[in-house]
Design a protein around this motif. Sequence first.
Motif, PDB file in Angstrom:
ATOM      1  N   LEU A 196       0.835  -1.100   0.009  1.00  0.00           N
ATOM      2  CA  LEU A 196      -0.065  -0.249  -0.026  1.00  0.00           C
ATOM      3  C   LEU A 196       0.856   1.358  -0.053  1.00  0.00           C
ATOM      4  N   GLY A 197       2.238   1.043   0.037  1.00  0.00           N
ATOM      5  CA  GLY A 197       3.111   2.112  -0.099  1.00  0.00           C
ATOM      6  C   GLY A 197       3.427   2.679   1.479  1.00  0.00           C
ATOM      7  N   ILE A 198       3.026   2.071   2.452  1.00  0.00           N
ATOM      8  CA  ILE A 198       3.562   2.474   4.027  1.00  0.00           C
ATOM      9  C   ILE A 198       4.921   1.938   4.240  1.00  0.00           C
ATOM     10  N   PRO A 199       6.048   2.730   4.457  1.00  0.00           N
ATOM     11  CA  PRO A 199       7.175   2.684   4.710  1.00  0.00           C
ATOM     12  C   PRO A 199       6.999   1.768   6.163  1.00  0.00           C
ATOM     13  N   ILE A 200       7.999   0.819   6.551  1.00  0.00           N
ATOM     14  CA  ILE A 200       8.066   0.010   7.479  1.00  0.00           C
ATOM     15  C   ILE A 200       9.240  -0.007   8.377  1.00  0.00           C
ATOM     16  N   VAL A 201       8.902   0.267   9.871  1.00  0.00           N
ATOM     17  CA  VAL A 201      10.280   0.166  10.611  1.00  0.00           C
ATOM     18  C   VAL A 201      10.228  -1.256  11.322  1.00  0.00           C
ATOM     19  N   ALA A 202      11.316  -1.992  11.337  1.00  0.00           N
ATOM     20  CA  ALA A 202      11.076  -3.456  11.853  1.00  0.00           C
ATOM     21  C   ALA A 202      12.297  -3.561  12.667  1.00  0.00           C
ATOM     22  N   PHE A 203      12.268  -4.609  13.784  1.00  0.00           N
ATOM     23  CA  PHE A 203      13.157  -5.046  14.537  1.00  0.00           C
ATOM     24  C   PHE A 203      13.269  -6.451  14.854  1.00  0.00           C
ATOM     25  N   PRO A 204      14.347  -7.198  15.047  1.00  0.00           N
ATOM     26  CA  PRO A 204      14.029  -8.452  15.431  1.00  0.00           C
ATOM     27  C   PRO A 204      13.865  -8.849  16.700  1.00  0.00           C
ATOM     28  N   THR A 205      13.217  -9.925  16.999  1.00  0.00           N
ATOM     29  CA  THR A 205      12.545 -10.699  18.129  1.00  0.00           C
ATOM     30  C   THR A 205      13.394 -11.915  18.533  1.00  0.00           C
ATOM     31  N   PRO A 206      13.099 -12.426  19.707  1.00  0.00           N
ATOM     32  CA  PRO A 206      13.451 -13.682  20.184  1.00  0.00           C
ATOM     33  C   PRO A 206      12.839 -14.818  19.339  1.00  0.00           C
ATOM     34  N   GLY A 207      11.452 -14.362  18.834  1.00  0.00           N
ATOM     35  CA  GLY A 207      10.927 -15.318  17.813  1.00  0.00           C
ATOM     36  C   GLY A 207       9.454 -15.918  18.389  1.00  0.00           C
ATOM     37  N   PRO A 208       8.730 -16.789  17.836  1.00  0.00           N
ATOM     38  CA  PRO A 208       9.488 -17.649  16.985  1.00  0.00           C
ATOM     39  C   PRO A 208       9.624 -17.409  15.689  1.00  0.00           C
ATOM     40  N   GLN A 209       8.707 -16.227  15.199  1.00  0.00           N
ATOM     41  CA  GLN A 209       8.912 -15.883  13.652  1.00  0.00           C
ATOM     42  C   GLN A 209       9.938 -14.994  13.390  1.00  0.00           C
ATOM     43  N   TYR A 210       9.914 -13.597  13.793  1.00  0.00           N
ATOM     44  CA  TYR A 210      10.480 -12.413  13.393  1.00  0.00           C
ATOM     45  C   TYR A 210      11.977 -12.565  14.021  1.00  0.00           C
ATOM     46  N   THR A 211      12.685 -13.462  13.777  1.00  0.00           N
ATOM     47  CA  THR A 211      14.041 -13.687  14.495  1.00  0.00           C
ATOM     48  C   THR A 211      15.006 -12.990  13.553  1.00  0.00           C
ATOM     49  N   ARG A 212      16.151 -12.684  13.758  1.00  0.00           N
ATOM     50  CA  ARG A 212      17.229 -11.529  13.255  1.00  0.00           C
ATOM     51  C   ARG A 212      17.423 -12.334  11.802  1.00  0.00           C
ATOM     52  N   ALA A 213      17.373 -13.450  11.548  1.00  0.00           N
ATOM     53  CA  ALA A 213      17.240 -14.095  10.128  1.00  0.00           C
ATOM     54  C   ALA A 213      16.181 -13.741   9.356  1.00  0.00           C
ATOM     55  N   PHE A 214      15.030 -13.921   9.968  1.00  0.00           N
ATOM     56  CA  PHE A 214      13.740 -13.748   9.366  1.00  0.00           C
ATOM     57  C   PHE A 214      13.749 -12.297   8.854  1.00  0.00           C
ATOM     58  N   ALA A 215      14.286 -11.311   9.762  1.00  0.00           N
ATOM     59  CA  ALA A 215      14.076  -9.967   9.497  1.00  0.00           C
ATOM     60  C   ALA A 215      15.252  -9.521   8.398  1.00  0.00           C
ATOM     61  N   ARG A 216      16.150  -9.823   8.397  1.00  0.00           N
ATOM     62  CA  ARG A 216      17.063  -9.786   7.395  1.00  0.00           C
ATOM     63  C   ARG A 216      16.629 -10.410   6.066  1.00  0.00           C
ATOM     64  N   ARG A 217      15.871 -11.549   6.087  1.00  0.00           N
ATOM     65  CA  ARG A 217      15.407 -12.055   4.741  1.00  0.00           C
ATOM     66  C   ARG A 217      14.066 -10.998   4.159  1.00  0.00           C
TER      67      ARG A 217
END
Length: 388
Positions: A301-322
């Motif tokens: 939709l054109g909305i810029p995103i600010v994201a950061f890694p979590t301990p998981g289970p999904q949004y780990t550092r590897a997932f965030a980089r991906r």
Amino acid sequence: MKPVLFVSNGPTEDAIGARIAQGLPRVVWALPLVGEGRVYEKVAERILGPRKEMPSGGFLFGSWKNFLADLQAGFLSMTLQQWRAALTIPKPAAVVVVGDAYALTVGVLAARGAPLYHVNPLVSAHYLEGLSSPLELLLDWGGSDFTPYERLLHRRARAVFVRDEKSLNRLRSLGIRHAYWYGSFAMDLLPPPERDLGFVEPDPLLALLPGTRGDEAFSLPLMLEASRYLPLVPAVAWPKAWEALPSLPGWQKTFWDEETLKLERQGHTVWVLRRAFSAILHRAKLAFATAGTAAEQAAGLGIPIVAFPTPGPQYTRAFARRQKRLLGKALHLVEADPYRVAGQGLILLQAPELYQRSSEAGKARIGPPGGIQGTREHIRKDLEEAFP
């Protein structure tokens, strides 16, 4: 009439499969490989398999913790039951696989020569950009590129449907000429605004997207703290029951109605809204996200995103980089610190050119809607013409 069997491995994949199935004038069966596949209940005559939730939520290889938790919860026995279901059902009229190479393997077992179609909403050629090392690609090869094994299975399929144009070009260059792209699957899943949010004033909003896979216990309190430093009204897209809301010390809670919770702290107000995900996105100027498909839809939709890694289970550092490789300049990845999250948000709001580049990148990367409808019509016509 023989059924068309849908095999899918994930909540988003289930949702795509169910939407495709809705438009097919055929009896539908489903074999969900991750979770209970409840979205199929309204469209499938039968739902096969154990239909069991695993602790990782489908991210078995996201971390060693996820892997061990799933093993202890009976992952191997569940997998054997799924294979047994695929091998013992009567031969279907056709099989539609929505998922990765593993789901495709199960689909091939179930098809036993019946027409096979593969919908891959996971792999994107964008994931091949900006890899830090060959090891990073090797560890995530099956999620970032079409492997030789997957392409071998593709030779058994009548058609392969991909998520973006760059992936179409990539797959065809690898020899799979029966690959097609009709638009974004993710944007097709985004409904119109669910309800009027006129009581949330003023515009624009800061969308807080903590996800649905368990990361929210870590990310939501951090997002709330970061939101205090931005000149936007924060609105949390909360997908679960109120009982699942993590502890939020320091925030005063007041229910506005059964779908709306108002949080207040030192003069700062945050709205937590159920059944309002699309309504929030359509009024948002910026998003904080630790989510998968929801972040992609925001970017689309054109909305810029600010994201950061979590301990998981999904949004780990590897997932965030991906996800950063997928969304490019649309996603701004920072450390899990409320001041850094807020600081990056302020930079985007105060730098119009940077904001515009981020907005345009998201729309270009995700692409226009049309993937589900195009795939459905392709399969429907193919079955009518070749297998009436």
